[in-house]
Design a protein around this motif. Structure first.
Motif, PDB file in Angstrom:
ATOM      1  N   LYS A  32     -18.519  31.456  -2.759  1.00 28.63           N
ATOM      2  CA  LYS A  32     -18.258  31.562  -4.197  1.00 28.63           C
ATOM      3  C   LYS A  32     -19.130  32.642  -4.837  1.00 28.63           C
ATOM      4  O   LYS A  32     -18.694  33.379  -5.722  1.00 28.63           O
ATOM      5  N   TRP A  33     -20.364  32.734  -4.377  1.00 26.86           N
ATOM      6  CA  TRP A  33     -21.276  33.743  -4.929  1.00 26.86           C
ATOM      7  C   TRP A  33     -20.766  35.155  -4.616  1.00 26.86           C
ATOM      8  O   TRP A  33     -20.777  36.032  -5.486  1.00 26.86           O
ATOM      9  N   LEU A  34     -20.306  35.371  -3.399  1.00 27.27           N
ATOM     10  CA  LEU A  34     -19.787  36.684  -3.024  1.00 27.27           C
ATOM     11  C   LEU A  34     -18.506  37.017  -3.785  1.00 27.27           C
ATOM     12  O   LEU A  34     -18.282  38.162  -4.183  1.00 27.27           O
ATOM     13  N   GLN A  35     -17.659  36.008  -4.006  1.00 27.33           N
ATOM     14  CA  GLN A  35     -16.451  36.217  -4.815  1.00 27.33           C
ATOM     15  C   GLN A  35     -16.829  36.616  -6.237  1.00 27.33           C
ATOM     16  O   GLN A  35     -16.232  37.519  -6.823  1.00 27.33           O
ATOM     17  N   TYR A  36     -17.829  35.920  -6.766  1.00 29.19           N
ATOM     18  CA  TYR A  36     -18.320  36.223  -8.115  1.00 29.19           C
ATOM     19  C   TYR A  36     -18.853  37.655  -8.201  1.00 29.19           C
ATOM     20  O   TYR A  36     -18.625  38.368  -9.187  1.00 29.19           O
ATOM     21  N   LYS A  37     -19.531  38.099  -7.136  1.00 29.08           N
ATOM     22  CA  LYS A  37     -20.101  39.450  -7.101  1.00 29.08           C
ATOM     23  C   LYS A  37     -19.069  40.495  -6.687  1.00 29.08           C
ATOM     24  O   LYS A  37     -19.384  41.666  -6.564  1.00 29.08           O
ATOM     25  N   ARG A  38     -17.806  40.031  -6.427  1.00 26.98           N
ATOM     26  CA  ARG A  38     -16.719  40.924  -5.992  1.00 26.98           C
ATOM     27  C   ARG A  38     -17.062  41.631  -4.681  1.00 26.98           C
ATOM     28  O   ARG A  38     -16.807  42.817  -4.489  1.00 26.98           O
ATOM     29  N   GLU A  39     -17.661  40.858  -3.772  1.00 23.28           N
ATOM     30  CA  GLU A  39     -18.034  41.384  -2.467  1.00 23.28           C
ATOM     31  C   GLU A  39     -17.230  40.674  -1.374  1.00 23.28           C
ATOM     32  O   GLU A  39     -16.708  39.576  -1.577  1.00 23.28           O
ATOM     33  N   ASN A  40     -17.141  41.301  -0.228  1.00 21.90           N
ATOM     34  CA  ASN A  40     -16.370  40.753   0.884  1.00 21.90           C
ATOM     35  C   ASN A  40     -16.998  39.453   1.391  1.00 21.90           C
ATOM     36  O   ASN A  40     -18.218  39.363   1.552  1.00 21.90           O
ATOM     37  N   ASN A  41     -16.159  38.449   1.653  1.00 24.75           N
ATOM     38  CA  ASN A  41     -16.671  37.162   2.135  1.00 24.75           C
ATOM     39  C   ASN A  41     -15.882  36.650   3.348  1.00 24.75           C
ATOM     40  O   ASN A  41     -15.886  35.453   3.647  1.00 24.75           O
ATOM     41  N   ASP A  42     -15.196  37.565   4.054  1.00 26.76           N
ATOM     42  CA  ASP A  42     -14.311  37.134   5.129  1.00 26.76           C
ATOM     43  C   ASP A  42     -15.038  36.408   6.257  1.00 26.76           C
ATOM     44  O   ASP A  42     -14.534  35.422   6.816  1.00 26.76           O
ATOM     45  N   GLU A  43     -16.247  36.866   6.598  1.00 29.64           N
ATOM     46  CA  GLU A  43     -16.993  36.210   7.677  1.00 29.64           C
ATOM     47  C   GLU A  43     -17.451  34.816   7.255  1.00 29.64           C
ATOM     48  O   GLU A  43     -17.484  33.889   8.080  1.00 29.64           O
ATOM     49  N   ILE A  44     -17.781  34.659   5.985  1.00 35.66           N
ATOM     50  CA  ILE A  44     -18.206  33.354   5.479  1.00 35.66           C
ATOM     51  C   ILE A  44     -17.015  32.393   5.467  1.00 35.66           C
ATOM     52  O   ILE A  44     -17.153  31.206   5.813  1.00 35.66           O
ATOM     53  N   VAL A  45     -15.856  32.885   5.085  1.00 37.32           N
ATOM     54  CA  VAL A  45     -14.652  32.053   5.095  1.00 37.32           C
ATOM     55  C   VAL A  45     -14.358  31.573   6.513  1.00 37.32           C
ATOM     56  O   VAL A  45     -14.012  30.408   6.737  1.00 37.32           O
ATOM     57  N   SER A  46     -14.514  32.463   7.494  1.00 35.53           N
ATOM     58  CA  SER A  46     -14.320  32.067   8.896  1.00 35.53           C
ATOM     59  C   SER A  46     -15.330  31.005   9.303  1.00 35.53           C
ATOM     60  O   SER A  46     -15.000  30.054  10.026  1.00 35.53           O
ATOM     61  N   GLN A  47     -16.556  31.154   8.823  1.00 38.96           N
ATOM     62  CA  GLN A  47     -17.590  30.170   9.128  1.00 38.96           C
ATOM     63  C   GLN A  47     -17.252  28.815   8.508  1.00 38.96           C
ATOM     64  O   GLN A  47     -17.458  27.765   9.129  1.00 38.96           O
ATOM     65  N   ILE A  48     -16.720  28.824   7.289  1.00 38.98           N
ATOM     66  CA  ILE A  48     -16.332  27.582   6.623  1.00 38.98           C
ATOM     67  C   ILE A  48     -15.237  26.883   7.413  1.00 38.98           C
ATOM     68  O   ILE A  48     -15.271  25.656   7.608  1.00 38.98           O
ATOM     69  N   ARG A  49     -14.267  27.647   7.892  1.00 33.51           N
ATOM     70  CA  ARG A  49     -13.184  27.063   8.696  1.00 33.51           C
ATOM     71  C   ARG A  49     -13.722  26.437   9.979  1.00 33.51           C
ATOM     72  O   ARG A  49     -13.320  25.341  10.378  1.00 33.51           O
ATOM     73  N   PHE A  50     -14.639  27.147  10.625  1.00 35.23           N
ATOM     74  CA  PHE A  50     -15.243  26.621  11.856  1.00 35.23           C
ATOM     75  C   PHE A  50     -16.015  25.336  11.571  1.00 35.23           C
ATOM     76  O   PHE A  50     -15.870  24.329  12.291  1.00 35.23           O
ATOM     77  N   LEU A  51     -16.819  25.330  10.506  1.00 31.85           N
ATOM     78  CA  LEU A  51     -17.623  24.154  10.168  1.00 31.85           C
ATOM     79  C   LEU A  51     -16.750  22.978   9.749  1.00 31.85           C
ATOM     80  O   LEU A  51     -17.043  21.825  10.070  1.00 31.85           O
ATOM     81  N   SER A  52     -15.663  23.261   9.044  1.00 31.52           N
ATOM     82  CA  SER A  52     -14.740  22.201   8.624  1.00 31.52           C
ATOM     83  C   SER A  52     -14.104  21.533   9.839  1.00 31.52           C
ATOM     84  O   SER A  52     -13.989  20.307   9.908  1.00 31.52           O
ATOM     85  N   ALA A  53     -13.684  22.365  10.806  1.00 27.99           N
ATOM     86  CA  ALA A  53     -13.078  21.830  12.027  1.00 27.99           C
ATOM     87  C   ALA A  53     -14.101  21.023  12.824  1.00 27.99           C
ATOM     88  O   ALA A  53     -13.795  19.943  13.352  1.00 27.99           O
ATOM     89  N   LEU A  54     -15.318  21.524  12.897  1.00 20.24           N
ATOM     90  CA  LEU A  54     -16.375  20.827  13.623  1.00 20.24           C
ATOM     91  C   LEU A  54     -16.703  19.496  12.956  1.00 20.24           C
ATOM     92  O   LEU A  54     -16.850  18.458  13.616  1.00 20.24           O
ATOM     93  N   TYR A  55     -16.773  19.516  11.630  1.00 21.12           N
ATOM     94  CA  TYR A  55     -17.093  18.301  10.881  1.00 21.12           C
ATOM     95  C   TYR A  55     -16.006  17.245  11.073  1.00 21.12           C
ATOM     96  O   TYR A  55     -16.291  16.060  11.262  1.00 21.12           O
ATOM     97  N   GLU A  56     -14.756  17.689  11.028  1.00 21.69           N
ATOM     98  CA  GLU A  56     -13.634  16.758  11.215  1.00 21.69           C
ATOM     99  C   GLU A  56     -13.683  16.143  12.613  1.00 21.69           C
ATOM    100  O   GLU A  56     -13.442  14.930  12.781  1.00 21.69           O
ATOM    101  N   LYS A  57     -13.994  16.956  13.622  1.00 22.84           N
ATOM    102  CA  LYS A  57     -14.087  16.446  14.990  1.00 22.84           C
ATOM    103  C   LYS A  57     -15.209  15.429  15.114  1.00 22.84           C
ATOM    104  O   LYS A  57     -15.044  14.371  15.741  1.00 22.84           O
ATOM    105  N   GLN A  58     -16.348  15.720  14.514  1.00 21.92           N
ATOM    106  CA  GLN A  58     -17.479  14.788  14.551  1.00 21.92           C
ATOM    107  C   GLN A  58     -17.127  13.477  13.850  1.00 21.92           C
ATOM    108  O   GLN A  58     -17.483  12.392  14.318  1.00 21.92           O
ATOM    109  N   SER A  59     -16.407  13.579  12.725  1.00 19.96           N
ATOM    110  CA  SER A  59     -16.017  12.388  11.972  1.00 19.96           C
ATOM    111  C   SER A  59     -15.029  11.543  12.767  1.00 19.96           C
ATOM    112  O   SER A  59     -15.087  10.310  12.740  1.00 19.96           O
TER     113      SER A  59
END
Length: 262
Positions: A65-92
């Motif tokens: 959100k901070w990078l979006q606010y600063k109008r900067e690229n956040n593609d790697e962070i979005v990929s990280q969020i997807r990875f963490l979401s999948a990992l969290y779901e698997k753990q749950s």
């Protein structure tokens, strides 16, 4: 650093108050980092320092959100969020399966942790169901109801969750013992519940397989088992009376039929 412009940006994005609070909390805690022109790789290194997958995902969302606010690229962070979401779901899923396969009933603390797991993973329906079971000790039918923003003119033969500014008004007109105890209503001010229920059109829907939906939320337990677990934790006489009134069940029935040893 003046965070008011960022706060206004989040408000304009339509984020819930609790979500905005969490973003601001992350930035204040890591103020030195967010005050610099960091790279996405540096941000990922910071995220990896968080203790749990849930905490990593939460911080990653703030960075994005901070990078979006600063109008900067956040593609790697979005990929990280997807990875963490999948990992969290698997753990749950592993936690839920372990709970459901355990011959011994889980503790009340186990269910409270599962409740938070649902919220962190944005499993809104499961969160709302388990919250109502643990907080109001109700049956499945009580939770069959639509989520609306205007409670006026609604049928008195159905249940409603009315979204208000600072609370949710839960009108229970349809439940097992309504003819004995009459219609009930609760005012719910829990912020997490308010955020979760606003994502739904109904908590339990008339078309749902109620038993299956409830067991999905509880890790394989029926509502009676959840009540037994709740009452197995030492409770005062006043609390037993509250449960009796909330559920619409005779106090003697609670003491005899919901004994966890039976």
């Amino acid at each position: 650093m003046d965070l008011r412009p960022f706060t206004m940006y989040l408000q304009e994005e339509g984020l819930h108050t609790t979500t905005i609070y969490n973003h601001i909390r992350h930035i204040r805690y890591h103020l030195t980092f967010f005050s610099t022109d960091f790279t996405q790789d540096q941000a990922i290194d910071l995220i990896d320092l968080a203790n749990t997958t849930s905490a990593k995902k939460s911080l990653a969302n703030t960075v994005s959100k901070w990078l979006q606010y600063k109008r900067e690229n956040n593609d790697e962070i979005v990929s990280q969020i997807r990875f963490l979401s999948a990992l969290y779901e698997k753990q749950s899923q592993v936690k839920r399966k372990a709970m459901s396969k355990n011959k011994d009933l889980p503790t009340c603390n186990n269910l409270i942790q599962l409740l938070q797991d649902h919220y962190d993973a944005k499993r809104w329906k499961e969160y709302c169901i388990l919250f109502l079971l643990l907080t109001y000790n109700v049956r499945n039918l009580d939770m069959v109801g639509d989520v609306v923003r205007d409670g006026r003119g609604r049928s008195v033969h159905f249940n409603w969750f009315v979204i208000r500014k600072d609370s949710v008004l839960w009108k229970r007109n349809l439940y097992k013992t309504v003819e004995t105890y009459g219609a009930k209503q609760q005012v719910i001010k829990n912020k997490q519940f308010m955020n979760a229920i606003q994502q739904l059109n109904c908590v339990l829907c008339p078309s749902d397989n109620l038993d299956r939906a409830v067991k999905k939320a509880t890790g394989g337990l029926g509502e009676a088992s959840v009540l037994k677990i709740y009452l197995s934790t030492p409770r005062s006489a006043t609390e037993f009376k509250r449960v009796s009134k909330s559920r619409g069940t005779d106090l003697n029935t609670l003491l005899t039929s919901y004994n966890i040893s039976k």
